[in-house]
Design a protein around this motif. Structure first.
Motif, PDB file in Angstrom:
ATOM      1  N   SER A  52       0.827  -1.207   0.000  1.00 54.69           N
ATOM      2  CA  SER A  52       0.000   0.000   0.000  1.00 54.69           C
ATOM      3  C   SER A  52       0.863   1.260   0.000  1.00 54.69           C
ATOM      4  O   SER A  52       0.575   2.228  -0.720  1.00 54.69           O
ATOM      5  CB  SER A  52      -0.933  -0.002   1.218  1.00 54.69           C
ATOM      6  OG  SER A  52      -1.701   1.173   1.275  1.00 54.69           O
ATOM      7  N   PRO A  85      -2.565  -0.672  -5.711  1.00 57.49           N
ATOM      8  CA  PRO A  85      -3.993  -0.770  -5.387  1.00 57.49           C
ATOM      9  C   PRO A  85      -4.333  -2.139  -4.805  1.00 57.49           C
ATOM     10  O   PRO A  85      -3.886  -3.168  -5.318  1.00 57.49           O
ATOM     11  CB  PRO A  85      -4.685  -0.549  -6.736  1.00 57.49           C
ATOM     12  CG  PRO A  85      -3.658  -0.861  -7.766  1.00 57.49           C
ATOM     13  CD  PRO A  85      -2.322  -0.554  -7.156  1.00 57.49           C
ATOM     14  N   ARG A 142      -3.631   3.011   4.977  1.00 59.64           N
ATOM     15  CA  ARG A 142      -4.803   2.522   4.272  1.00 59.64           C
ATOM     16  C   ARG A 142      -4.453   1.206   3.610  1.00 59.64           C
ATOM     17  O   ARG A 142      -3.441   1.091   2.933  1.00 59.64           O
ATOM     18  CB  ARG A 142      -5.233   3.548   3.224  1.00 59.64           C
ATOM     19  CG  ARG A 142      -6.463   3.148   2.410  1.00 59.64           C
ATOM     20  CD  ARG A 142      -6.121   2.336   1.156  1.00 59.64           C
ATOM     21  NE  ARG A 142      -5.233   3.048   0.281  1.00 59.64           N
ATOM     22  CZ  ARG A 142      -4.428   2.442  -0.588  1.00 59.64           C
ATOM     23  NH1 ARG A 142      -4.370   1.128  -0.645  1.00 59.64           N
ATOM     24  NH2 ARG A 142      -3.626   3.142  -1.373  1.00 59.64           N
ATOM     25  N   SER A 184      -7.711   0.048  -1.307  1.00 57.76           N
ATOM     26  CA  SER A 184      -7.956   1.260  -2.090  1.00 57.76           C
ATOM     27  C   SER A 184      -9.377   1.263  -2.645  1.00 57.76           C
ATOM     28  O   SER A 184      -9.937   2.328  -2.915  1.00 57.76           O
ATOM     29  CB  SER A 184      -6.944   1.361  -3.233  1.00 57.76           C
ATOM     30  OG  SER A 184      -6.945   0.177  -4.015  1.00 57.76           O
TER      31      SER A 184
END
Length: 770
Positions: free
Chosen positions: A235, A240, A271, A274
């Protein structure tokens, strides 16, 4: 468990301080706060022990703390200072212990002494090892081997598993069901048809080279948290990560690395996904076919207009079979049916297809969210189809990656734990050990359950596990279990399978993998295989829980000696004295997979078994990778297709458990504390079905086969899950799962898609005055 359950949303990430606090809490509770932390420094290290929890890959250059929250819990659980001694059993009748929860049973501590159930007192009484082996062997000699089941859990080492499988075949049975039958047998059936191997093609290094990851039906934050490290690194590189899962799971959303001081001090998060697509339960085939349809039709237009194609036509022409049939099937599907079946809009799938089409090397990851469906085999083949469209199998940074559960569940199949004789080198075993192995197909897990229900099984001998809790049709199975003549459990801790037993029942306590295994030639080591078909050595480092414990290989050898006629070609005692000799035998039986076994098992990062598909060598009937058209994009039972009162139930694990082992009652990521009797529902369904948040309900399996299957006392809890779907914990909801509701061909219980009806529980009537 607290008196009043507490349910409130959890706002933190996966990992972070919540993970640290959880680990320290269980180490304290099990009396191992200081010593446990020291032991954990050796977990998943080249000179240490392999985690007894999940099977995720172990890097050649490990982190200083190469363990996750659940792996630490598993270690603390095994190294607890609590003990279940003969005195414990003297204080508790079996009938009383049956009222204890799964958590309370295992929390009692480590088993310390072989025990035999006594009918007169309804207690387990101590027995000598010699007497136990003698009676078990005598009983086994009196059965038709076809009436005996030898089960193997996914935690047994390669050495023990090889000996167990050999014992079974020398005895004359192929009834070798195992925990793989309950989870990834769909993979083992699907992938040989698609790509010619039964395991994934991805290795750990591929995560450093990929530029897109597709994630299907696997809760990394709970079931394999160490996998979050390569996902986090990907990430941060801008890769993605596209997730398909009915539930929003925190580990697939955001992560704070507990091993990164800066992240812990600043509270920074990474994160993970995605794109996050919450498809309907059972909507995977429709979703993947939708993506494929977009790619194929976009490619059609590009080629017609003279633009660069979207698909890898050179790869398809040279390496695949069946593309035209698959492409035609995708083109025929309408968007109305794809959207209806998947629960996702066309625009969402177009976003996935666009990202996938730009990527050069794509990994497709999946777990039991795909395999535990009636269409489990086809679900897996659809992931393979999607990867084949752009040549994403057999090149660096790309491939298919099934995430296995228990720590050696894949490895035990490699060394002979299989009910399918065609998967085992029987001729080699015949030559090696001078006997005629049985050639008939044995029972898998579902077939063993069916046979037990029909009273066709006389004995069940289990190398680990908690079968009656893990298996479907729980209530009927437990009732039928009592009619078995002999039940034997080789275990480290007390569980329900000791308390639901046969006429003759033994508990044979064994050493755990983390403990020092001292034999005649000195301390022994064992080997395991991870999810990427990589073999690792493992050395126990902790003092055994009791001097009366025997190692798993010793127990298997003694059972074999007590049951079988002497065979000079099988040196059971020598094998127990020196596990190096067992590995030599494994190498002789499986020379391609285990060349140089003893020399290579300690190399950093382990050694990989050969994988033809990884090199684009396709050992299929067509000698190519095969596109396989699914029979349908829907898996509903026909008679409930349009019944809106029927919801699809998926069973899930909490953040505080691994398989049937429950470490506590705190599912931190889902905001549940103090209970496991929870039903997660969409708010619209709660209103539509006239239910109340926090209200108590009963679930009933929505099939009409003459059997009423119910679980009562579940608390309605709003959650982010698609309309028409609900979720609750495993194994509490296993009574709802019919034994016949399983994946076609693989017979994996379809625990991720059980049709259920929901009703309010009747108010309790006040008791009459005396």
């Amino acid at each position: 468990m607290s008196d009043e359950p507490e349910i409130k949303p959890y706002k933190g990430p996966a990992g972070g301080w919540g993970s640290v606090k959880s680990v320290e809490s269980i180490l304290t509770r099990e009396g191992r706060l200081i010593s446990g932390n020291a032991v954990l420094l050796k977990q998943n290290k080249p000179d240490g022990y392999a985690c007894v929890s999940c099977a995720w890959a172990k890097p050649a250059e490990p982190h200083p703390f190469e363990y996750c929250e659940n792996g630490a819990k598993a270690t603390a659980w095994e190294l607890t200072t609590k003990r279940v001694t003969p005195e414990f059993f003297a204080q508790h009748r079996v009938a009383e212990l049956r009222t204890w929860s799964d958590y309370e049973l295992e929390e009692a501590g480590r088993l310390t002494h072989p025990m035999r159930w006594d009918k007169a007192s309804d207690r387990y009484l101590p027995v000598s090892w010699e007497e136990a082996f003698r009676e078990i062997g005598r009983e086994l000699q009196g059965f038709d081997p076809r009436e005996v089941v030898l089960y193997c859990s996914g935690r047994a080492s390669l050495e023990t598993s090889y000996m167990w499988a050999l014992f079974a075949r020398l005895y004359g049975t192929n009834n070798l069901p195992d925990s793989s039958n309950m989870c990834h047998e769909s993979t083992s059936v699907a992938l040989p048809d698609s790509i010619g191997v039964s395991v994934g093609t991805v290795v750990l290094d591929d995560f450093e080279k990929t530029d897109c990851i597709l994630f299907f039906g696997q809760n990394v934050g709970t079931n394999s948290p160490r996998m979050l490290h390569p996902l986090q690194e990907a990430s941060k590189r801008g890769v993605p990560i596209i997730t398909f899962n009915p539930l929003r799971e925190r580990g697939l959303e955001r992560f704070t690395n507990p091993q990164a001081p800066t992240e812990m001090l600043t509270g920074s998060e990474t994160r993970i996904s995605s794109q996050y697509h919450q498809l309907k339960t059972g909507g995977d085939i429709a979703a993947i076919m939708g993506i494929a349809k977009i790619l194929i039709e976009t490619d059609d237009r590009a080629r017609a207009e003279g633009r660069e194609p979207v698909l890898d036509h050179a790869f398809i022409a040279e390496h695949t079979h069946g593309f035209e049939e698959f492409a035609a099937a995708a083109r025929r599907l309408t968007w109305s049916e794809l959207e209806h079946r998947s629960g996702l809009p066309q625009a969402a799938l177009e976003a996935v297809a666009a990202t996938y089409a730009r990527a050069k090397a794509v990994i497709g990851i999946y777990g039991m969210g795909l395999t535990q469906h009636k269409t489990g085999v086809e679900n897996v083949q659809m992931v393979a189809n999607l990867l084949l469209l752009r040549g994403n199998i057999g090149k660096p940074g790309a491939g298919i990656c099934p995430v296995r559960g228990h720590s050696n569940v894949q490895g035990q199949r490699t060394v002979g734990i299989s009910e399918k004789p065609e998967l085992v080198p029987l001729d080699k075993l015949k030559e090696q050990y001078g006997f005629e192995p049985p050639r008939w197909t044995g029972m898998n897990t579902v077939e063993a359950c069916e046979a037990i229900l029909k009273r066709e099984v006389k004995a069940f001998v289990a190398l680990g596990g908690n079968f009656v809790r893990a298996a479907p049709e729980t209530e009927a199975l437990e009732e039928a279990w009592k009619h078995l003549r002999l039940t034997v459990q080789i275990s480290t801790k007390l569980n329900r399978n000791h308390l639901v037993h046969g006429e003759i029942s033994y508990i044979l306590p064994c050493l755990g993998r983390i403990e020092i295994d001292e034999q005649a030639t000195g301390p022994q080591a064992v080997a395991v295989e991870d999810s990427t078909a990589c073999i690792h050595g493992s050395k126990g480092i902790a003092k055994p829980a009791s001097p009366d414990l025997l190692s798993e290989p010793r127990i298997v050898a003694e059972l074999a000696k007590a049951t079988l006629p002497a065979n000079p070609k099988i040196p059971w005692d020598e094998w127990v004295s020196d596990y190096v000799l067992v590995r030599d035998a494994i190498e002789e039986t499986y020379p391609q997979d285990f060349r140089g076994f003893n020399e290579r098992m300690w190399q950093p990062g382990g050694f990989h078994r050969p994988n033809a598909a990884r090199h684009r060598q396709w050992k299929t009937k067509t000698e190519k990778a095969n596109f396989i058209v699914p029979r349908s994009i829907e898996e509903n039972l026909p008679d409930i297709e349009n019944d809106r009162d029927v919801l699809k139930l998926m069973t899930v694990r909490s953040n505080d458990q691994f398989n049937t082992t429950v470490y506590g009652f705190h599912d931190r990521f889902r905001g549940v504390k103090g209970t496991r009797m929870i039903l997660f529902m969409n708010r619209n369904d709660i209103v539509r079905l006239n239910l109340e948040e926090g209200g108590m309900v009963v679930l009933t399996t929505a099939v009409d086969d003459g059997i009423v299957r119910q679980v009562a006392g579940l608390r309605v809890t709003p959650y982010d899950i698609p309309d028409g779907c609900c979720a609750s914990y495993y194994p509490e909801c296993n009574p709802l799962l019919p034994v016949w509701h399983h994946a076609d061909r693989s017979k994996v219980p379809a625990a991720k898609s059980i049709p259920v009806r929901i009703a309010r529980m009747a108010a309790r009537q006040p008791e009459a005055a005396e």
